[in-house]
Scaffold this motif. Sequence first.
Motif, PDB file in Angstrom:
ATOM      1  N   GLY A 199      38.564 -45.495   8.854  1.00 51.37           N
ATOM      2  CA  GLY A 199      39.345 -45.780  10.174  1.00 51.37           C
ATOM      3  C   GLY A 199      39.186 -44.629  11.176  1.00 51.37           C
ATOM      4  O   GLY A 199      39.121 -44.767  12.350  1.00 51.37           O
ATOM      5  N   LEU A 200      39.057 -43.447  10.574  1.00 49.75           N
ATOM      6  CA  LEU A 200      38.802 -42.327  11.348  1.00 49.75           C
ATOM      7  C   LEU A 200      37.543 -42.250  11.963  1.00 49.75           C
ATOM      8  O   LEU A 200      37.254 -41.750  13.202  1.00 49.75           O
ATOM      9  N   ALA A 201      36.672 -42.759  11.163  1.00 47.82           N
ATOM     10  CA  ALA A 201      35.222 -42.775  11.878  1.00 47.82           C
ATOM     11  C   ALA A 201      35.046 -44.026  12.698  1.00 47.82           C
ATOM     12  O   ALA A 201      34.237 -43.693  13.686  1.00 47.82           O
ATOM     13  N   CYS A 202      35.576 -45.132  12.218  1.00 37.55           N
ATOM     14  CA  CYS A 202      35.380 -46.203  13.413  1.00 37.55           C
ATOM     15  C   CYS A 202      36.575 -46.044  14.759  1.00 37.55           C
ATOM     16  O   CYS A 202      36.430 -47.265  15.385  1.00 37.55           O
ATOM     17  N   GLY A 203      37.380 -45.057  14.584  1.00 40.90           N
ATOM     18  CA  GLY A 203      38.188 -45.190  15.935  1.00 40.90           C
ATOM     19  C   GLY A 203      39.239 -45.973  15.643  1.00 40.90           C
ATOM     20  O   GLY A 203      39.563 -46.441  16.775  1.00 40.90           O
ATOM     21  N   MET A 204      39.627 -46.444  14.677  1.00 40.77           N
ATOM     22  CA  MET A 204      40.847 -47.439  14.712  1.00 40.77           C
ATOM     23  C   MET A 204      42.165 -46.368  14.539  1.00 40.77           C
ATOM     24  O   MET A 204      43.070 -46.331  13.480  1.00 40.77           O
ATOM     25  N   ILE A 205      42.423 -45.802  15.771  1.00 41.96           N
ATOM     26  CA  ILE A 205      43.269 -44.817  16.004  1.00 41.96           C
ATOM     27  C   ILE A 205      44.032 -45.315  17.202  1.00 41.96           C
ATOM     28  O   ILE A 205      43.595 -45.554  17.998  1.00 41.96           O
ATOM     29  N   GLU A 206      45.526 -45.193  16.867  1.00 36.40           N
ATOM     30  CA  GLU A 206      46.435 -45.570  18.049  1.00 36.40           C
ATOM     31  C   GLU A 206      47.405 -44.595  18.181  1.00 36.40           C
ATOM     32  O   GLU A 206      47.848 -43.988  16.883  1.00 36.40           O
ATOM     33  N   GLU A 207      48.174 -44.350  19.184  1.00 36.39           N
ATOM     34  CA  GLU A 207      49.517 -43.567  19.408  1.00 36.39           C
ATOM     35  C   GLU A 207      50.499 -44.346  18.615  1.00 36.39           C
ATOM     36  O   GLU A 207      50.757 -45.440  18.809  1.00 36.39           O
ATOM     37  N   ILE A 208      51.451 -43.614  18.004  1.00 39.81           N
ATOM     38  CA  ILE A 208      52.626 -44.272  17.082  1.00 39.81           C
ATOM     39  C   ILE A 208      53.728 -43.794  17.826  1.00 39.81           C
ATOM     40  O   ILE A 208      53.900 -42.537  17.932  1.00 39.81           O
ATOM     41  N   SER A 209      54.787 -44.696  17.869  1.00 40.67           N
ATOM     42  CA  SER A 209      56.071 -44.091  18.331  1.00 40.67           C
ATOM     43  C   SER A 209      57.178 -43.904  17.525  1.00 40.67           C
ATOM     44  O   SER A 209      56.947 -44.382  16.600  1.00 40.67           O
ATOM     45  N   TRP A 210      58.270 -43.286  18.171  1.00 44.51           N
ATOM     46  CA  TRP A 210      59.623 -42.909  17.309  1.00 44.51           C
ATOM     47  C   TRP A 210      60.240 -44.178  16.732  1.00 44.51           C
ATOM     48  O   TRP A 210      60.440 -44.493  15.384  1.00 44.51           O
ATOM     49  N   ASP A 211      60.253 -45.597  17.582  1.00 44.25           N
ATOM     50  CA  ASP A 211      60.855 -46.883  17.064  1.00 44.25           C
ATOM     51  C   ASP A 211      60.110 -47.582  16.209  1.00 44.25           C
ATOM     52  O   ASP A 211      60.503 -48.049  15.235  1.00 44.25           O
ATOM     53  N   ARG A 212      58.629 -47.464  16.601  1.00 41.31           N
ATOM     54  CA  ARG A 212      57.692 -48.077  15.552  1.00 41.31           C
ATOM     55  C   ARG A 212      57.815 -47.972  13.830  1.00 41.31           C
ATOM     56  O   ARG A 212      57.836 -48.775  13.340  1.00 41.31           O
ATOM     57  N   VAL A 213      58.185 -46.614  13.713  1.00 46.20           N
ATOM     58  CA  VAL A 213      58.363 -46.410  12.227  1.00 46.20           C
ATOM     59  C   VAL A 213      59.526 -46.488  11.815  1.00 46.20           C
ATOM     60  O   VAL A 213      60.033 -46.321  10.566  1.00 46.20           O
ATOM     61  N   GLY A 214      60.829 -46.773  12.526  1.00 44.59           N
ATOM     62  CA  GLY A 214      62.019 -46.993  12.389  1.00 44.59           C
ATOM     63  C   GLY A 214      62.488 -47.538  10.936  1.00 44.59           C
ATOM     64  O   GLY A 214      63.137 -47.037  10.131  1.00 44.59           O
ATOM     65  N   PRO A 215      62.034 -48.883  10.657  1.00 46.56           N
ATOM     66  CA  PRO A 215      62.184 -49.617   9.575  1.00 46.56           C
ATOM     67  C   PRO A 215      61.368 -49.444   8.135  1.00 46.56           C
ATOM     68  O   PRO A 215      61.454 -50.124   7.268  1.00 46.56           O
ATOM     69  N   TRP A 216      60.498 -48.297   8.417  1.00 45.57           N
ATOM     70  CA  TRP A 216      59.481 -48.263   7.488  1.00 45.57           C
ATOM     71  C   TRP A 216      59.808 -47.812   5.966  1.00 45.57           C
ATOM     72  O   TRP A 216      59.114 -48.099   4.925  1.00 45.57           O
ATOM     73  N   THR A 217      61.027 -46.888   5.823  1.00 44.09           N
ATOM     74  CA  THR A 217      61.381 -46.085   4.605  1.00 44.09           C
ATOM     75  C   THR A 217      61.385 -47.289   3.398  1.00 44.09           C
ATOM     76  O   THR A 217      60.906 -46.704   2.560  1.00 44.09           O
ATOM     77  N   GLY A 218      61.852 -48.378   3.463  1.00 50.70           N
ATOM     78  CA  GLY A 218      62.079 -49.156   2.444  1.00 50.70           C
ATOM     79  C   GLY A 218      60.761 -50.057   2.208  1.00 50.70           C
ATOM     80  O   GLY A 218      60.970 -50.998   1.215  1.00 50.70           O
ATOM     81  N   LEU A 219      59.965 -49.842   2.722  1.00 49.65           N
ATOM     82  CA  LEU A 219      58.676 -50.913   2.658  1.00 49.65           C
ATOM     83  C   LEU A 219      57.600 -50.183   1.648  1.00 49.65           C
ATOM     84  O   LEU A 219      57.262 -49.371   1.780  1.00 49.65           O
ATOM     85  N   GLY A 220      57.191 -51.248   0.761  1.00 48.73           N
ATOM     86  CA  GLY A 220      56.349 -50.710  -0.228  1.00 48.73           C
ATOM     87  C   GLY A 220      54.659 -50.836   0.535  1.00 48.73           C
ATOM     88  O   GLY A 220      54.816 -51.316   1.603  1.00 48.73           O
ATOM     89  N   GLY A 221      53.819 -50.494  -0.464  1.00 49.15           N
ATOM     90  CA  GLY A 221      52.489 -50.449   0.161  1.00 49.15           C
ATOM     91  C   GLY A 221      52.297 -49.658   1.120  1.00 49.15           C
ATOM     92  O   GLY A 221      52.868 -48.461   1.354  1.00 49.15           O
ATOM     93  N   SER A 222      51.146 -49.934   1.890  1.00 52.72           N
ATOM     94  CA  SER A 222      50.889 -49.064   3.269  1.00 52.72           C
ATOM     95  C   SER A 222      50.802 -49.672   4.436  1.00 52.72           C
ATOM     96  O   SER A 222      49.807 -50.443   4.571  1.00 52.72           O
ATOM     97  N   LYS A 223      51.561 -49.522   5.558  1.00 53.74           N
ATOM     98  CA  LYS A 223      51.665 -50.131   6.624  1.00 53.74           C
ATOM     99  C   LYS A 223      50.372 -49.880   7.637  1.00 53.74           C
ATOM    100  O   LYS A 223      49.861 -50.525   8.481  1.00 53.74           O
TER     101      LYS A 223
END
Length: 607
Positions: free
Chosen positions: A268-292
Amino acid sequence: MTIGTDSALHRIMEIVDAITTTAQSHQRTFVLEVMGRHCGYLALITALACGADWVFIPESPPEDDWEDHLCRRLTETRLGGSRLNIIIVAEGAIDRHGKAITSEDIKTLVVKRLGYDTRVTILGHVQRGGTPSAFDRILGSRMGVEAVMALLEGTPETPACVVSLSGNQAVRLPLMECVQVTKDVTTAMNEGRFDDALKLRGRSFQNNWNVYKLLAHIRPPSTKSGYTLAVLNVGAPAAGMNAAVRSTVRIGLIHGHRMLAVHDGFEGLACGMIEEISWDRVGPWTGLGGSKLGTKRTLPKKYFEEISNNINTFGIHGLIIIGGFEAFTGSLELVEGRAKFEELCIPLCVIPATVSNNVPGSDFSIGADTALNTITTTCDRIKQSAAGTKRRVFIIETMGGFCGYLATMAGLAGGADAAYIYEEHFNIHDLQVNVEHLTEKMKTTVKRGLVLRNERCNENYTTDFIYNLYSEEGKGIFDCRKNVLGHMQQGGTPTPFDRNFGTKMGAKAVAWITGKIKECSRHGRIFANTADSACLLGMRKRSLVFQPLADLKEQTDFEHRLPKEQWWLRLRPILKILAKYNIELDTSEKAHLEHVTRKRISLESNI
């Protein structure tokens, strides 16, 4: 760490996760009261592990205007798009004047001021029950050995001691000093010296509290640092990766950085699959398994040109790479590529995250605890399935590549009779000894046997071979069943340990990389070409340390994707002794008696 704490956290997190789903459906505020009397540890770790909006602990009461602050916080979260609010209350919570703050008080406040639909859940004795977690079973086994050693080595002059675990190291502490410090905390709280109470709880408690405050209470500053950090996941998914990404993003924003999320690893770093990520976007991520963010095993070497272009295009000043062995080898490749591509001369930090726990430089990696618990509970169920039947032996295959960590630790936690791993070579004679030993045991009152085998421990002695061997030799005494656990070991919601570990690692990595970027800054440009500008953050015995990747290269067996030295191999004899083998125990590494009261109080100032 005391025996039982981790299991209590498991019970609490199961309930918090269940409540999270119902609260999101109904847009509710939940107030959860947890145990601990005058100690806020359970409440604090729960708040860290579930990303609670607010936590009340007795050691650090809120400021006098906390009611306004709390309501403002809850309103902000709702306006940010969240459908739930979670408030954690320790049962001994008080305000600055020593007046109790109860869960009902908080509910009344939220309903009156904000009109939110609010529910109270008091967890009570649920926290004391249930089956012990894998961590607690292993801790109990290790501490049992340590206690006997302490007694055998004791002299008439040795003071009574407490055996415990600090980080990943067994320690012995004088009993009377431990009692005194506990009393000192209570005295400090009664006298309103709350800063002292926090310090007396120890460095780890303070660190947890500081990280929680940063993640929950502080808002990103309006002044920007002018630096951009990118975070990516590499390798196979591991539970807890998302918690690490969440704290990396939020702590990065607090430092004033622009944060970018890279999808699908180095590819993804090579193909440009890169985006800005915000404070609220990652809010509920703590309890999620796998890789978002998505993760791949692809290594960067063949993409150097594209990666360099994207580092340039997106203006990336530092990389935080969360992943397994591929994250380590891929980062080494990036460091080697610095000679040709100037764009790769930026600081980078690797955070180990893999169920196999095979990354050099760290005793633990994110995701291994979750996998271990999955294996342990599955082994419990498999053994239960034979309850009431005649004698039976189960042969179970675990993951881990060539690394025998999961097989060994699950063996300790599940009471296995044998655990076959690549690191400890075994031959047909060893197998014969094991089979005969188990057969003799099965002739007594023992009804069930458990044999674990790491997936790549031996290419010829396969799971089928071992199953056939035990089936043949056990004829007339016991029958056999085999299970290959497979990818269930990579899934599931992260355990409290992995959530907390991921959160702390993310926070520490950002603090380090921020310092490195400033250090390598010349006339507005970043140029990092030294070995210490590409590090791996790992847990080593008692502390989290940054180690240059170049140094770790010497400690690695690349063919088998293993560290050359692994701490847990010293626990293997305990497994054999508990399976009733008459063997010697290596006691060369002794835990010396330490003093609690003389510890200098030091704050981790850099986070």
